[in-house]
Scaffold this active site. Structure first.
Site, PDB file in Angstrom:
ATOM      1  N   GLU A 275       0.891  -1.157   0.000  1.00 59.47           N
ATOM      2  CA  GLU A 275       0.000   0.000   0.000  1.00 59.47           C
ATOM      3  C   GLU A 275       0.929   1.207   0.000  1.00 59.47           C
ATOM      4  O   GLU A 275       1.542   1.525   1.007  1.00 59.47           O
ATOM      5  CB  GLU A 275      -0.902   0.020   1.238  1.00 59.47           C
ATOM      6  CG  GLU A 275      -1.926  -1.086   1.262  1.00 59.47           C
ATOM      7  CD  GLU A 275      -2.881  -0.951   2.420  1.00 59.47           C
ATOM      8  OE1 GLU A 275      -3.270   0.188   2.757  1.00 59.47           O
ATOM      9  OE2 GLU A 275      -3.235  -1.981   2.990  1.00 59.47           O
TER      10      GLU A 275
ATOM     11  N   CYS B  59      -4.065   2.710   3.899  1.00 63.23           N
ATOM     12  CA  CYS B  59      -3.333   3.607   3.011  1.00 63.23           C
ATOM     13  C   CYS B  59      -4.051   4.924   2.782  1.00 63.23           C
ATOM     14  O   CYS B  59      -3.431   5.910   2.397  1.00 63.23           O
ATOM     15  CB  CYS B  59      -3.042   2.927   1.682  1.00 63.23           C
ATOM     16  SG  CYS B  59      -4.526   2.422   0.804  1.00 63.23           S
TER      17      CYS B  59
END
Length: 126
Positions: free
Chosen positions: A51, A85
């Site tokens: 991520e 993220c």
């Protein structure tokens, strides 16, 4: 391996990614370190999940619905402990609304208790 981004994490991340005794690497952080992980893992076809990217800012202007903005900002950073993220890890606030928004987010943070998020008593943002 699970880590956050920094230049200091680049060397251990690459070392773990290239090590034959490590089966999988999961990394949330910078694109720069993500590239090192992928490069190091190519020799052993290690499973890698990444991520990568930015710091997902929230922007609040003084003419916004500040109550809604506070709830959104608090959810943005505290959801999943901020470990996703797209966590709203930066909060930009127009100066004239700054004190109200910061106080509101602080009030939301005070409601957080440790425990399962699926338990109604543990749901803090209202």
């Amino acid at each position: 391996m699970s880590s956050t981004s920094s230049r200091a994490s680049a060397t251990p991340a690459a070392a773990l990614s290239g090590h034959d005794d490590v089966d999988k690497v999961a990394f949330t952080g910078s694109t720069e370190v993500g590239k090192l992980i992928v490069g190091a893992a190519t020799g052993n076809l290690k499973k890698v999940s990444l991520e990568l990217g930015g710091k997902s800012p929230n922007v609040v202007f003084a003419d916004a619905d500040l109550d809604a903005a506070v709830i959104g900002a608090a959810n943005g950073i505290f959801f999943n402990h901020g470990q996703c993220c797209n966590a709203g890890s930066r909060l930009y606030i127009q100066e004239s609304a700054f004190d109200d928004v910061v106080a509101g987010v602080a009030e939301q943070a005070k409601k957080i208790t440790v425990g399962s998020g699926s338990t109604p008593a543990r749901r803090w943002v209202r």
